[in-house]
Design a protein around this motif. Structure first.
Motif, PDB file in Angstrom:
ATOM      1  N   TRP A 110       7.230  -6.536   4.115  1.00  0.00           N
ATOM      2  CA  TRP A 110       6.916  -5.122   4.360  1.00  0.00           C
ATOM      3  C   TRP A 110       7.139  -4.294   3.090  1.00  0.00           C
ATOM      4  O   TRP A 110       6.395  -3.350   2.830  1.00  0.00           O
ATOM      5  N   ARG A 111       8.145  -4.677   2.302  1.00  0.00           N
ATOM      6  CA  ARG A 111       8.380  -3.958   1.041  1.00  0.00           C
ATOM      7  C   ARG A 111       7.194  -4.118   0.093  1.00  0.00           C
ATOM      8  O   ARG A 111       6.743  -3.149  -0.532  1.00  0.00           O
ATOM      9  N   LEU A 112       6.698  -5.343  -0.007  1.00  0.00           N
ATOM     10  CA  LEU A 112       5.564  -5.579  -0.895  1.00  0.00           C
ATOM     11  C   LEU A 112       4.321  -4.812  -0.433  1.00  0.00           C
ATOM     12  O   LEU A 112       3.591  -4.244  -1.261  1.00  0.00           O
ATOM     13  N   LEU A 113       4.054  -4.784   0.874  1.00  0.00           N
ATOM     14  CA  LEU A 113       2.915  -4.030   1.376  1.00  0.00           C
ATOM     15  C   LEU A 113       3.073  -2.541   1.079  1.00  0.00           C
ATOM     16  O   LEU A 113       2.116  -1.863   0.673  1.00  0.00           O
ATOM     17  N   GLY A 114       4.295  -2.017   1.298  1.00  0.00           N
ATOM     18  CA  GLY A 114       4.539  -0.609   0.995  1.00  0.00           C
ATOM     19  C   GLY A 114       4.351  -0.293  -0.473  1.00  0.00           C
ATOM     20  O   GLY A 114       3.752   0.740  -0.838  1.00  0.00           O
ATOM     21  N   GLU A 115       4.851  -1.179  -1.341  1.00  0.00           N
ATOM     22  CA  GLU A 115       4.680  -0.980  -2.778  1.00  0.00           C
ATOM     23  C   GLU A 115       3.202  -1.038  -3.155  1.00  0.00           C
ATOM     24  O   GLU A 115       2.724  -0.251  -3.997  1.00  0.00           O
ATOM     25  N   ALA A 116       2.464  -1.958  -2.535  1.00  0.00           N
ATOM     26  CA  ALA A 116       1.031  -2.066  -2.830  1.00  0.00           C
ATOM     27  C   ALA A 116       0.300  -0.786  -2.432  1.00  0.00           C
ATOM     28  O   ALA A 116      -0.581  -0.306  -3.165  1.00  0.00           O
ATOM     29  N   ILE A 117       0.647  -0.215  -1.288  1.00  0.00           N
ATOM     30  CA  ILE A 117       0.010   1.030  -0.857  1.00  0.00           C
ATOM     31  C   ILE A 117       0.288   2.139  -1.864  1.00  0.00           C
ATOM     32  O   ILE A 117      -0.618   2.851  -2.313  1.00  0.00           O
ATOM     33  N   ASP A 118       1.558   2.287  -2.244  1.00  0.00           N
ATOM     34  CA  ASP A 118       1.928   3.355  -3.181  1.00  0.00           C
ATOM     35  C   ASP A 118       1.190   3.223  -4.506  1.00  0.00           C
ATOM     36  O   ASP A 118       0.692   4.216  -5.055  1.00  0.00           O
ATOM     37  N   ARG A 119       1.100   2.007  -5.025  1.00  0.00           N
ATOM     38  CA  ARG A 119       0.489   1.815  -6.332  1.00  0.00           C
ATOM     39  C   ARG A 119      -1.023   1.987  -6.276  1.00  0.00           C
ATOM     40  O   ARG A 119      -1.629   2.593  -7.160  1.00  0.00           O
ATOM     41  N   HIS A 120      -1.659   1.454  -5.246  1.00  0.00           N
ATOM     42  CA  HIS A 120      -3.119   1.537  -5.185  1.00  0.00           C
ATOM     43  C   HIS A 120      -3.594   2.941  -4.854  1.00  0.00           C
ATOM     44  O   HIS A 120      -4.687   3.339  -5.293  1.00  0.00           O
ATOM     45  N   VAL A 121      -2.824   3.687  -4.086  1.00  0.00           N
ATOM     46  CA  VAL A 121      -3.185   5.081  -3.832  1.00  0.00           C
ATOM     47  C   VAL A 121      -3.191   5.873  -5.138  1.00  0.00           C
ATOM     48  O   VAL A 121      -3.987   6.804  -5.324  1.00  0.00           O
ATOM     49  N   LYS A 122      -2.327   5.507  -6.080  1.00  0.00           N
ATOM     50  CA  LYS A 122      -2.271   6.163  -7.394  1.00  0.00           C
ATOM     51  C   LYS A 122      -3.332   5.628  -8.353  1.00  0.00           C
ATOM     52  O   LYS A 122      -3.405   6.070  -9.500  1.00  0.00           O
ATOM     53  N   GLY A 123      -4.117   4.674  -7.904  1.00  0.00           N
ATOM     54  CA  GLY A 123      -5.135   4.106  -8.775  1.00  0.00           C
ATOM     55  C   GLY A 123      -4.659   2.934  -9.593  1.00  0.00           C
ATOM     56  O   GLY A 123      -5.376   2.472 -10.485  1.00  0.00           O
ATOM     57  N   GLU A 124      -3.447   2.430  -9.335  1.00  0.00           N
ATOM     58  CA  GLU A 124      -2.915   1.282 -10.055  1.00  0.00           C
ATOM     59  C   GLU A 124      -3.222   0.002  -9.269  1.00  0.00           C
ATOM     60  O   GLU A 124      -3.746   0.036  -8.166  1.00  0.00           O
ATOM     61  N   SER A 125      -2.877  -1.136  -9.865  1.00  0.00           N
ATOM     62  CA  SER A 125      -3.115  -2.422  -9.216  1.00  0.00           C
ATOM     63  C   SER A 125      -1.856  -3.274  -9.267  1.00  0.00           C
ATOM     64  O   SER A 125      -1.043  -3.149 -10.199  1.00  0.00           O
ATOM     65  N   MET A 126      -1.716  -4.151  -8.290  1.00  0.00           N
ATOM     66  CA  MET A 126      -0.561  -5.053  -8.223  1.00  0.00           C
ATOM     67  C   MET A 126      -0.738  -6.297  -9.090  1.00  0.00           C
ATOM     68  O   MET A 126       0.215  -7.034  -9.319  1.00  0.00           O
TER      69      MET A 126
END
Length: 885
Positions: free
Chosen positions: A435-451
């Motif tokens: 769940w932490r990884l999914l949350g981090e992915a959401i935060d980063r991709h919403v900002k236009g970044e990538s995992m």
């Protein structure tokens, strides 16, 4: 066995195999050791690979060959089609088997005369996986019936039989095609308890295999769990250090993977498996069109969740959740609470073979109202569309977890696969970490970044090379997996066994290296011979630069396609301008056919002037055969017409109505493309969709066509030609009143009433479908702007008069038809609906005798659907259209 060829071909194969392996029998006959392998699969390719690997080990160890065969009712119902125990026995003996053991017979005898069977460590996991797989359910029921109890007994009997077998037989190795479920997995468990090496032969490529040696084990729970760690160590110690030398080869393999020229990617097999886009502009275009089609917000990141085959090998490797169903359900619940991204949930393409409960449909229904979530079969998306839309992939252990990172798309895995320790993807330790990884992915991709990182991309491409090339050992004796089954395979194998000598075969050398060094996988290169790696790899076919790629999906072997200049006329799908396809099969003499709603992308040079685009479409007899991917329909539905919307650059341009049956029906779509609609370095994207498909289709339109048009009306539709030219001068002065008959209206794309059979025909057209479409047409031509008056009458019917008839029968037939028309009256006009928004369009209509006149404003943005009904049973007809600019 399934598809081994006819009896004569199979006998020839046995004769050749018997002669080939005859020389090995004397040297093995007195051996105290044996190699055990299984022939428990119906596919002859699987059995042959096991036998070849086992024979290589027998030659290496001077051991006898023991082969296990057999099946039972449950496995036959769940998996097999034509498993033949007798053929499996004969094949094993031809390949030099000293003993062939039917383990299912041993299990039956054990059940007939035993007490309780022991339950060794590891039995519960295999037992559960077997029960779920054979029952094709997501998880075990709370209350088990008699079948479950009987199968538990049989699984425990398998465990006892294998324990006894490996206690009595001096086995030096076990060779198997599978390591899961009772008939395979319990043999692996028994061998591991006896500290016997296990070689897992893969069903792909030339010859691929993994190996687990007792002294390399770390005390983990399962074969697969042990293997994941060992492969990660081997990759890090012996492959990653050579990444510079391997890079050109890895780029070539990645280029082939974009076209699915190899495995994995079987889940996206066939002609929908190619990724052909060459720029981020093209990728953004397809992303936008895909989001429009599926009703998702293109401004939000897209997370694709790949559902695994729901009952496949549960618990055989490390997983974050209790089962695959729980992972999918809880991930969907998480997605429902996080609407800052789009979530695309894709079913497994073979789910019907693994689930009879409708689990995917149930989860879909639970979240049907969530506008930021979409659920669909994975094959509803081509690779072009899927890779364009996906910003992050989520899976458990599927092949997307090694493929997507190789092309710059990050992946989160909720479980282990053999490659998940190689640093390609994000692998959580537990549920909280997931769940932490999914949350981090959401935060980063919403900002236009990538995992994804550049190192993950490089590691993923290196793994693709290792899996598809470096760990795939060729042998002149073994036909490639892609050759398939049947006569061709058996014939090729027979020829090889009659003419190929053993000396110089790289396969036995690779087996010896793997065995002596106790390596976890078979490889075609000696990675420890560091000075020889460059020489072994050979010179690169093409130099690969270190410059950053134009797009993360690019490889060093992509071929640039220059944009075509206008004017252009495309009549073959092999033309270079046909750059991208979505559910579109390229043709030779035509541009191609659609298998379902999709698009074709044309690489057209940017222009500073408007273009006129003419698309010729048709349906023929072949369109009705084998193209409709939905379930078989009844006879009434088979006669329904096709109603199709044609879009370009995301805008609805025109609609086409094509009747089914009889001769080939043709239709034409004409529209203008403005300069600002063609992006630099982009594509002209022509979409062809069923009229009910796409986001925003109004319910009033769905209701108007329900039961009156064919479902999946695009299936088998042809594009015969696409013509692009500079915008011509006005075809008409723009001031004069003009009139065209029905056939010429159809050719001009103003009115679509069922398609034309004879392009030179003039006159009226039958409205047997009960509807027709009035299209917006390019500015300055007949029907653009102003007013239209459409005349409807009655179709004369009857059989056309033949030339040999005398004049008076022709006159009598004409008079009868005229009298019938006068008696029947004018057709009745029903609804006139905008296809864009479903609103009813105000029109004026009047009747005079057997003629009806329909007056309306010429459509500018949206096609109009007009429904008509006969008067007194006579078939209505379209006579002509008047245009008043």
């Amino acid at each position: 066995m399934r598809l081994v060829g006819d009896d004569q071909q199979f006998d020839r194969l046995l004769d050749a195999a018997g002669a080939y392996w005859a020389g090995s029998r004397p040297s093995r006959a007195g051996s105290d050791q044996c190699v055990v392998t299984e022939a428990l699969h119906q596919d002859i390719r699987v059995v042959i690979r096991n036998l070849l690997m086992a024979n290589a080990l027998c030659d290496l160890l001077s051991a006898r060959l023991v082969v296990l065969t057999g099946t039972d009712e449950e496995w036959s119902e769940a998996l097999w089609e034509q498993y033949d125990i007798e053929r499996a026995r004969r094949l094993a003996e031809a390949f030099g088997a000293a003993e062939v053991v039917n383990v299912h017979d041993l299990v039956d005898r054990h059940l007939a005369g035993r007490g309780e069977s022991a339950a060794p460590a590891g039995l519960d996991a295999v037992e559960r996986a077997t029960l779920v797989r054979l029952a094709r359910v997501p998880r075990l029921p709370e209350t088990e019936d008699e079948w479950y109890r009987a199968r538990r007994d049989r699984t425990r009997a398998f465990s006892a039989v294998y324990a006894r077998l490996f206690a009595d037989v001096p086995a030096a190795a076990l060779v198997t095609s599978h390591v899961d479920y009772d008939q395979w997995g319990l043999a692996v468990e028994a061998a591991m308890r006896r500290e016997i090496p296990v070689v897992h032969v893969q069903s792909t490529g030339c010859m691929k295999a993994y190996a687990l040696f007792p002294e390399r084990r770390k005390g983990l729970r399962t074969f697969r769990e042990e293997l994941t760690g060992l492969i990660a160590e081997h990759f890090q110690d012996h492959v990653w250090p050579h990444r510079t030398a391997i890079k050109a080869n890895a780029e070539l393999v990645a280029s082939r993977a974009k076209g699915n020229l190899g495995r994995p990617s079987w889940w996206r097999a066939g002609r929908t498996s190619q990724f052909e886009l060459q720029s981020e502009t093209e990728r953004r275009q397809l992303r936008l069109l895909g989001c429009q089609r599926f009703g998702l917000d293109p401004d939000r990141p897209m997370f694709a969740v790949f559902n695994h085959a729901i009952s496949d090998a549960l618990g055989t490797n490390r997983e974050v959740f209790d089962d695959l169903a729980q992972w999918f359900e809880e991930t969907a619940d998480f997605a429902a609470r996080h609407d800052s991204v789009n979530w695309l949930f894709l079913d497994h393409p073979s789910q019907s073979l693994y689930d009879r409960t409708g689990h995917f449909a149930a989860v879909t229904e639970r979240h049907a109202e969530r506008r930021h979530m979409a659920f669909m079969p994975s094959l509803a998306l081509s690779k072009n569309m899927l890779w364009s839309m996906t910003d992050l992939g989520v899976t458990v252990r599927g092949s997307v977890s090694n493929e997507l990172p190789a092309f710059g798309i990050p992946v989160i895995q909720a479980g282990w696969s053999e490659w998940s320790g190689c640093g390609l993807s994000h692998v959580p330790e537990n549920r909280d970490d997931y769940w932490r990884l999914l949350g981090e992915a959401i935060d980063r991709h919403v900002k236009g970044e990538s995992m994804v990182t550049e190192e993950q991309r490089e590691r993923a491409r290196l793994w693709l090379w290792l899996y598809r090339s470096g760990a795939d050992v060729p042998s002149p004796l073994l036909p490639h997996w892609e050759m398939g089954e049947g006569d061709t395979y058996a014939h090729a194998l027979t020829i090889a066994m009659r003419h190929v000598e053993r000396d110089g075969d790289p396969f036995p050398c690779a087996v010896r290296r793997m065995w002596e060094r106790r390596e976890p996988l078979l490889t075609r290169l000696d990675f420890r011979h560091t000075t020889g790696i460059d020489r072994a790899l050979g010179p690169p076919v093409r130099a690969v630069t270190e410059a950053p790629p134009a797009m993360l999906t690019a490889t060093g072997f992509d071929t640039a396609v220059p944009p075509a200049q206008v004017p252009m006329d495309i009549s073959s799908g092999q033309a270079a301008e046909v750059q991208a396809a979505d559910h579109f099969h390229r043709g030779e003499q035509i541009v191609g056919r659609f298998e379902r709603s999709g698009l074709v992308g044309l690489k057209v040079a940017e222009a500073d002037h408007a273009l006129r685009v003419t698309v010729s479409l048709s349906v023929d007899d072949l369109s009705e055969q084998g193209w409709n991917l939905k379930r078989e329909t009844d006879a009434d539905d088979q006669a329904l017409p096709r109603l199709i919307q044609v879009r370009a650059q995301g805008r609805l341009r025109q609609c086409l109505l094509l009747e089914r049956g009889g001769a080939r029906k043709r239709g034409t779509v004409v529209f203008d493309l403005m300069p600002d609609e063609m992006p630099a370095d982009g594509l002209l994207c022509i979409e062809v969709l069923d009229v009910t498909e796409g986001s925003g289709v109004p319910e009033t339109l769905r209701g108007a066509v329900a039961g009156s048009v064919m479902d999946d009306g695009v299936a088998g539709l042809r594009i015969d030609r696409v013509r692009l030219q500079e915008l011509p001068d006005d075809d008409v002065s723009g001031t004069a009143h003009a009139i065209l008959d029905a056939s010429r209206c159809e050719r001009a794309s103003l009115i679509s009433s069922g398609g034309l059979v004879n392009l030179k025909r003039r006159g009226s057209s039958s409205l047997s479908t009960g509807m027709f479409v009035v299209n917006p047409v390019p500015q300055g031509v007949f029907g653009s702007g102003g007013d239209l008056m459409i005349r409807l009458g009655q179709h004369a019917g009857g059989t056309p008069a033949r030339r040999e008839l005398r004049a008076w029968p022709r006159r009598m037939a004409w008079r009868r038809a005229r009298r019938e028309r006068r008696m029947s009256g004018a057709p009745n006009v029903g609804q006139v609906l905008s296809i864009h928004n479903g609103d009813e369009v105000p029109v004026a209509h009047s009747k005079t005798g057997d003629t009806a006149e329909l007056s309306l404003r010429a459509p500018v943005e949206s096609p109009l659907l007009v429904t008509v009904a006969p008067a007194q049973g006579a078939e209505p007809a379209l006579i002509s259209a008047d245009w008043f600019p």
